[in-house]
Design a protein around this motif. Sequence first.
Motif, PDB file in Angstrom:
ATOM      1  N   SER A   1     -39.619  32.832   1.948  1.00 24.88           N
ATOM      2  CA  SER A   1     -40.626  33.833   2.297  1.00 24.88           C
ATOM      3  C   SER A   1     -41.269  34.406   1.039  1.00 24.88           C
ATOM      4  CB  SER A   1     -39.977  34.946   3.108  1.00 24.88           C
ATOM      5  OG  SER A   1     -39.004  35.627   2.326  1.00 24.88           O
TER       6      SER A   1
ATOM      7  N   TRP B   1     -41.385  37.518   0.091  1.00 27.61           N
ATOM      8  CA  TRP B   1     -40.508  38.500  -0.535  1.00 27.61           C
ATOM      9  C   TRP B   1     -39.463  37.820  -1.425  1.00 27.61           C
ATOM     10  CZ3 TRP B   1     -39.850  43.027  -2.373  1.00 27.61           C
ATOM     11  CH2 TRP B   1     -38.589  43.575  -2.543  1.00 27.61           C
ATOM     12  N   LYS B   2     -38.907  36.706  -0.944  1.00 25.37           N
ATOM     13  CA  LYS B   2     -37.921  35.990  -1.748  1.00 25.37           C
ATOM     14  C   LYS B   2     -38.562  35.358  -2.975  1.00 25.37           C
ATOM     15  CE  LYS B   2     -34.279  35.040   1.567  1.00 25.37           C
ATOM     16  NZ  LYS B   2     -33.354  34.039   2.115  1.00 25.37           N
TER      17      LYS B   2
ATOM     18  N   SER C   1     -33.255  40.400  -2.615  1.00 24.55           N
ATOM     19  CA  SER C   1     -33.964  39.301  -1.943  1.00 24.55           C
ATOM     20  C   SER C   1     -33.432  39.045  -0.542  1.00 24.55           C
ATOM     21  CB  SER C   1     -33.846  38.020  -2.781  1.00 24.55           C
ATOM     22  OG  SER C   1     -32.515  37.537  -2.781  1.00 24.55           O
ATOM     23  N   ARG C   2     -32.235  39.547  -0.249  1.00 23.48           N
ATOM     24  CA  ARG C   2     -31.639  39.339   1.075  1.00 23.48           C
ATOM     25  C   ARG C   2     -32.107  40.368   2.099  1.00 23.48           C
ATOM     26  NH1 ARG C   2     -25.583  37.182   0.703  1.00 23.48           N
ATOM     27  NH2 ARG C   2     -26.385  36.166   2.561  1.00 23.48           N
TER      28      ARG C   2
ATOM     29  N   LYS D   1     -34.388  41.807   4.671  1.00 22.08           N
ATOM     30  CA  LYS D   1     -35.376  41.216   5.573  1.00 22.08           C
ATOM     31  C   LYS D   1     -36.432  42.263   5.901  1.00 22.08           C
ATOM     32  CE  LYS D   1     -32.247  37.834   7.636  1.00 22.08           C
ATOM     33  NZ  LYS D   1     -31.642  37.314   8.900  1.00 22.08           N
TER      34      LYS D   1
ATOM     35  N   LYS E   1     -41.638  41.915  10.016  1.00 23.46           N
ATOM     36  CA  LYS E   1     -42.872  41.135  10.087  1.00 23.46           C
ATOM     37  C   LYS E   1     -43.942  41.929  10.823  1.00 23.46           C
ATOM     38  CE  LYS E   1     -40.596  36.628  10.044  1.00 23.46           C
ATOM     39  NZ  LYS E   1     -40.413  35.349  10.769  1.00 23.46           N
TER      40      LYS E   1
END
Length: 233
Positions: free
Chosen positions: A3, A5-6, A209-210, A212, A215
Amino acid sequence: MPSLWKRITFSAASVLCVGSVALLVVALSTERWVTGRILCKTGAEIVNASHPELEQFIGDLYYGLFQGGKTKKCGLGRRRSKIYIFPKLVRTLNGGLHVMVILFLLVAVGFALVSLSFCIYNARKVPYQSIKGHKGLYLWNFIAALFGALALLCFLAAVRHHSMSERVANYRESLFVLAVLDDSLDWSFWLGVGSIATHFAVCGVVAMSRIKLPKPEIKKPEEPTISSLDLLY
């Protein structure tokens, strides 16, 4: 593909890994691990110098892992000389401890590069094995920080418990005896500390990074409702 963000977090972690490698390389190559003041004891004793006159016999000392320098004042003006740790001076020091410092720092650089490669990999792909993902990054950064810390602890032991500054100051001094008045850790040493802190920052970024992120919901257009009155018309 990971994604957005990651990709952002792993890219930031990659930048931190590059910073850690840069800090360690600069620390290895610079000469400001320790700085201090040295007194020409022999010259002061010859003229029986009192406290105000001692300033004329106080010089400077600095050194790193490979070389350094000193400025001595023994009544003959300032005399500057370069100091090279290898290949001869290291024999008068605790050579094994000094070599361990360099080796530990090189191992820390190696694992920082491994961490960098894994950060780039995670920013581009979703790993199938856990060792290539978050767990691997935690492991590589912990090992890099551990070896960096071991290197700094070994250097502290050499300076504080094995009289490294006095041995460096008096190397090849046959006529004069130099006494170290004070010595302190300088910015090259603290670059190593900054590298260790950088690896913990990488672990923090990888943990972020984990997270979430929610959306954004896409609202569907409402369908027109037809009532019985509309049918009459």
